[in-house]
Design an enzyme around this catalytic site. Structure first.
Site, short mmCIF file in Angstrom:
data_model
loop_
_atom_site.label_atom_id
_atom_site.label_comp_id
_atom_site.label_asym_id
_atom_site.label_seq_id
_atom_site.Cartn_x
_atom_site.Cartn_y
_atom_site.Cartn_z
N ASP A 1 -10.20 4.54 -6.86
CA ASP A 1 -11.04 3.34 -6.79
C ASP A 1 -12.03 3.33 -7.96
O ASP A 1 -13.19 3.00 -7.81
CB ASP A 1 -11.79 3.27 -5.46
N HIS B 1 -7.45 -5.83 -0.01
CA HIS B 1 -8.72 -5.14 0.25
C HIS B 1 -9.19 -5.60 1.63
O HIS B 1 -9.62 -6.75 1.80
CB HIS B 1 -9.75 -5.51 -0.82
#
Length: 446
Positions: A313, A187
């Site tokens: 997501d 990330h």
């Protein structure tokens, strides 16, 4: 999940294998959980052994593979369970969900990987494949046992929504990944630059009185990691990029032949910072929604093939964590059930072809993770969807299967619906024949 004892014949279909440029008329046969054959004849003769499904001219394509979904189980079943997530996925045409390791306990041991796989086998109606934690406890300090976790069934390694900020730890992880042929997913967001930021840094943040997050929080982390990839040659995937500068970095990495891939969230493809409007917390996300120039840049990079995959997501949040002042609300939105429909906006607007879109949603994730699927070819798993790309509908949060309802698409007008989903040749979602819908009721708790 009810098994189909008879072989299946899908007729009157538009067959879309994402390696081709467009759908072609044809039919498809399925036996023993595998694609047996594909015919150019839309209505071939079939023996009495086959159960025939008329697709009504709709598109038949490989099921979607979502590389980034947060599922509460174990530890936060009130937000989402493997069953509810899989029901939402099946309704959205996703046949494989890659789950993140931020559960309780964290997925950082072989036993936890095994638990998720066994639990998913017993309760989920689509494939659930876990990513294991990159570092113990996702704390960014000590690497997990990559080899043992891979043997247990982990498909890749990530700390989920946390970034590994220690460059030495990331270097070691990439070195081990190179030796094992494993994939490291990051990330790309420096938490120190994010600090108290809650939305994209710029004029709009100033007008709303909210602390902004600079694009450099993403680009500095991405640039550092690319240099470590060059040093170690470990396989690296940037989970989500969201701005023009990150695209430039990704382009250079690919031009230099580095083992680098990247993804983008459906949210950053379809929304921009203006959608936050009157402090709408369902649009508080990470990475934050950027301005329209950045949104158009990531769309162009996706169409070019520079961005490899689109992810939902999916991040379910309770009412208690979202109905708060914008700065205090949790990040995240659900997205499994709306992923395909929302992505089809890019096709209808002319930004990307349907084949390219399906590559980003199915073929490329399968290639990156080394999973079967993502193609329509004899011998491949019959993880298949049938969908109408033009059917319009309005998103009703009460009709979403996810246990949490924090969708940014509430009341949105979308175009394109899945009518049939199969996993290993088993029908798990069916609106063509509602009386044969094999999605089980949610299990009784306790």
């Amino acid at each position: 999940m009810k098994a189909n004892e008879r072989p299946l014949l899908l007729v009157n279909a538009q067959i879309l294998d994402p390696v081709n440029e467009k759908p072609v008329p044809g039919s498809l046969t399925i036996r023993d959980g595998l694609i047996k054959g594909i015919s150019e004849s839309p209505r071939p003769k079939a023996s009495a052994d086959y159960e025939v499904i008329d697709c009504g001219g709709r598109i038949v394509a490989p099921g979607l593979i979502d590389m980034r979904a947060f599922i509460g189980e174990p530890g936060a079943a009130s937000r989402e369970t493997l069953l509810t997530a899989s029901k939402a996925a099946a309704a959205g045409g996703i046949t494989t969900v890659i789950s993140m390791p931020e559960t309780n306990p964290v997925v950082d041991t072989p036993a936890t990987v095994d638990y998720i796989l066994r639990r998913a086998h017993d309760t989920a109606i689509v494939n659930i494949r876990p990513m294991a934690a990159l570092t113990k406890g996702t704390l960014g300090q000590e690497m997990t046992e990559f080899g043992l976790l891979r043997e247990a069934g982990a498909v890749a390694f990530t700390d989920g929504s946390r970034s590994v900020t220690n460059a030495q730890v990331m270097r070691r992880a990439l070195t081990y990944a190179a030796d094992l042929g494993a994939l490291v997913c990051q990330h790309v967001e420096d938490p120190h630059l994010v600090a108290n930021g809650v939305m994209n840094e710029g004029l709009l943040a100033s007008r709303l009185g909210l602390v902004g997050i600079p694009r450099e929080a993403e680009t500095i982390m991405l640039e550092r990691d690319i240099r470590l990839v060059r040093l170690t040659r470990g396989r690296y995937h940037a989970a989500m990029i969201s701005c023009t500068d990150s695209i430039d970095i990704a382009r250079k990495a690919k031009e230099n032949g580095l083992p680098f891939t990247c993804g983008v969230s459906i949210n950053n493809l379809t929304f921009n910072e203006n959608d936050i409007g009157d402090y709408r917390t369902f649009f508080k996300l990470t990475p934050p929604l950027r301005d329209e120039d950045d949104r158009q840049a990531v769309i162009a990079a996706l169409s070019e093939g520079l961005i490899d995959v689109i992810v939902s997501d999916h991040n379910p949040q309770n009412v208690e964590t979202k109905r708060l002042p914008f700065a205090d609300a949790a990040n995240g939105a659900i997205g499994l059930q709306t992923l395909l429909s929302a992505s089809l906006r890019l096709v209808h607007s002319g930004h990307i072809s349907l084949a390219k879109l399906m590559r980003a949603l199915s073929t490329r994730p399968a290639e990156i993770l080394g999973l079967p699927g993502g193609r329509l070819r004899p011998g491949a798993p019959a993880d298949i969807i049938v969908f109408d790309p033009d059917e319009p509908y309005v998103v009703d949060k009460d009709k979403l299967f996810s246990r949490s309802k924090n969708t940014p698409f509430e009341d949105a007008r979308l175009q394109g619906r899945v009518v049939l989903t199969m996993v290993a040749g088993k029908i798990v979602f069916d609106t063509l024949h509602p009386e044969q819908n094999y999605v089980p009721d949610e299990e009784v708790e306790g």
